[in-house]
Design an enzyme around this catalytic site. Sequence first.
Site, PDB file in Angstrom:
ATOM      1  N   ASP A 162       0.835  -1.202   0.000  1.00  0.00           N
ATOM      2  CA  ASP A 162       0.000   0.000   0.000  1.00  0.00           C
ATOM      3  C   ASP A 162       0.870   1.253   0.000  1.00  0.00           C
ATOM      4  O   ASP A 162       1.814   1.360   0.793  1.00  0.00           O
ATOM      5  CB  ASP A 162      -0.910   0.037   1.220  1.00  0.00           C
ATOM      6  CG  ASP A 162      -1.914  -1.098   1.233  1.00  0.00           C
ATOM      7  OD1 ASP A 162      -2.221  -1.632   0.152  1.00  0.00           O
ATOM      8  OD2 ASP A 162      -2.391  -1.442   2.339  1.00  0.00           O
ATOM      9  N   ASP A 191      -0.367  -3.442  -4.512  1.00  0.00           N
ATOM     10  CA  ASP A 191      -1.693  -3.577  -3.901  1.00  0.00           C
ATOM     11  C   ASP A 191      -2.411  -2.238  -4.004  1.00  0.00           C
ATOM     12  O   ASP A 191      -2.472  -1.644  -5.067  1.00  0.00           O
ATOM     13  CB  ASP A 191      -1.558  -4.068  -2.460  1.00  0.00           C
ATOM     14  CG  ASP A 191      -2.866  -4.619  -1.907  1.00  0.00           C
ATOM     15  OD1 ASP A 191      -3.816  -4.796  -2.686  1.00  0.00           O
ATOM     16  OD2 ASP A 191      -2.951  -4.871  -0.695  1.00  0.00           O
ATOM     17  N   ASP A 195      -5.492   2.650   1.516  1.00  0.00           N
ATOM     18  CA  ASP A 195      -6.303   1.632   2.186  1.00  0.00           C
ATOM     19  C   ASP A 195      -6.564   1.972   3.646  1.00  0.00           C
ATOM     20  O   ASP A 195      -5.684   2.494   4.345  1.00  0.00           O
ATOM     21  CB  ASP A 195      -5.603   0.274   2.132  1.00  0.00           C
ATOM     22  CG  ASP A 195      -5.764  -0.409   0.785  1.00  0.00           C
ATOM     23  OD1 ASP A 195      -6.247   0.246  -0.162  1.00  0.00           O
ATOM     24  OD2 ASP A 195      -5.392  -1.596   0.674  1.00  0.00           O
ATOM     25  N   ARG A 244     -11.644  -0.405  -7.383  1.00  0.00           N
ATOM     26  CA  ARG A 244     -11.493   0.164  -6.031  1.00  0.00           C
ATOM     27  C   ARG A 244     -11.192   1.661  -6.085  1.00  0.00           C
ATOM     28  O   ARG A 244     -10.129   2.122  -5.674  1.00  0.00           O
ATOM     29  CB  ARG A 244     -10.411  -0.564  -5.232  1.00  0.00           C
ATOM     30  CG  ARG A 244     -10.660  -2.045  -5.082  1.00  0.00           C
ATOM     31  CD  ARG A 244      -9.651  -2.699  -4.158  1.00  0.00           C
ATOM     32  NE  ARG A 244      -9.900  -4.135  -4.031  1.00  0.00           N
ATOM     33  CZ  ARG A 244      -9.224  -4.970  -3.248  1.00  0.00           C
ATOM     34  NH1 ARG A 244      -8.236  -4.496  -2.505  1.00  0.00           N
ATOM     35  NH2 ARG A 244      -9.518  -6.255  -3.205  1.00  0.00           N
TER      36      ARG A 244
END
Length: 525
Positions: A162, A191, A195, A244
Amino acid sequence: MRRPVALRLHAALATLALAAATGAFLVMPEEASAATGGATGYATQNGGTTGGAGGQTVRATTGTAIHAALCGRASSSTPITIEVEGTINHGNTSKVSGGSCSTADGVIELKQISNVTIVGVGSGAVFDQLGIHIRDSRNIIIQNVTVRNVKKSGSPTSNGGDAIGMESNVRNVWVDHVTLEASGGESEGYDGLFDMKDNTQYVTLSYSVLRNSGRGGLIGSSESDTSNGYVTFHHNMYENIDSRAPLLRGGIAHIYNNHYVSLNESGINSRAGARAKVDNNYFKDSKDVLGTFYTDAAGYWQVSGNIFDNVTWSAPGSENKPAGPDPQSNTTVSIPYSYSLDGAACVPDIVRQTAGANKGLRVSDGNCTPQTPSPTPTPTRTPTTSPTPTPTASNPTPGPSQPSGTNLSIGAGSDGSSKADGTSYGNVRDGNMSTYWSPAGSTGSVSIKWGSATTVSKINIREASGSAGAIGSWRVLNADTGAVLTTGSGAGVISFPRTSLQKITFEITGSSGTPRVAEFETYAG
């Protein structure tokens, strides 16, 4: 990734960063400068987000120096502003030990701390293949930095892949004017760019660029991780993202004035009871930009003023429920803070001029006009020792103090998951402290319900005589949608953003004895 795009960072750094380092936002290093402007969105709630305002200002050119600044404070909550210049990478980021920090090699670790600002200055701050990890912390500002190519597999790895990751009881984070980018998707070792998981709340991402990644970011790591929420996304650019943008699992998000280009598979994915207010965004050359995707756990949205420019929509299925081709609201979301909306038609231009690192921290005036904020320090925040939180919506102050206004539970209905012998759901709304409800076991839920939508922003859970302290952890749910309004522990007054609903649930998830709820009071304000 369908369309890998080469990263282009260095060509403009010298000229753009010069503007960022002038009076637009930077004062001399020896002065106690704060990040320019003030927090916006949900980061203004729950006591506000001021970062290191009022504390010492230091300069750092390595990751080790950032860690040393954190570890050199008098306590883990002593305010500090860390001005970062240069490239931060694995080679110059080592663990530093101290009583006011908990750091690690190969990642910028903001763990079990509070009252910190990290701001890029001078010729720019680039975190290269190195992520920023925020854990068990509160009151954090990250501003005017680039984080790029953070991997979870391959070499080197950092922060689980992340760019910026938050987890485990994080509160009040403002991330502003940053550039977060990768060079591919999960198969290339990357990734998420942004997040949040495991009880992260009151976060704002503003005037930032997220690009060239398989995953833009998420709120909630799984369908059961629904303790996160109250997140604002505004004036951001999402470009060449597979999915996302963001993924929402439970909680509430306010998404306005963002520019989305080339969302290749899906965009805003609201699921598992999440509720998103989606206002005046501009979506271009993208697919399935809003809906519930890859799950049968439904989410919800309220839409207005958006522009869908060359957007394609999939046919609905058992695990894919696109909101389009004519998106309509299926919930309502009440926003507790003030904000100004730019018209969706001018969002691409305003975001192009303002979003990302090294743009002089330019913002919109709410009338589609960019402006450079004055370097006005934010007010000093009274330090609090992290991770012990001050009383908040998610950690209320227990006690018998009565909220003002009318108890809306009187005359309402009630039900629940179970009840012990001799107790009744109706006892929690009869105004009588000598009667009560208990679950059949150590956990369970009880609800207050009305025949029409009712606005609630506060409840008071009052324990029966002789049972004080038995209630441990809990969640407050909007039973209409399943959204988690807030979480915490202990009985008492609990506040959350104003919400219109017909049924509200108090769910006890842990206890130290037999919970006995004498009154479940509800209030509009």
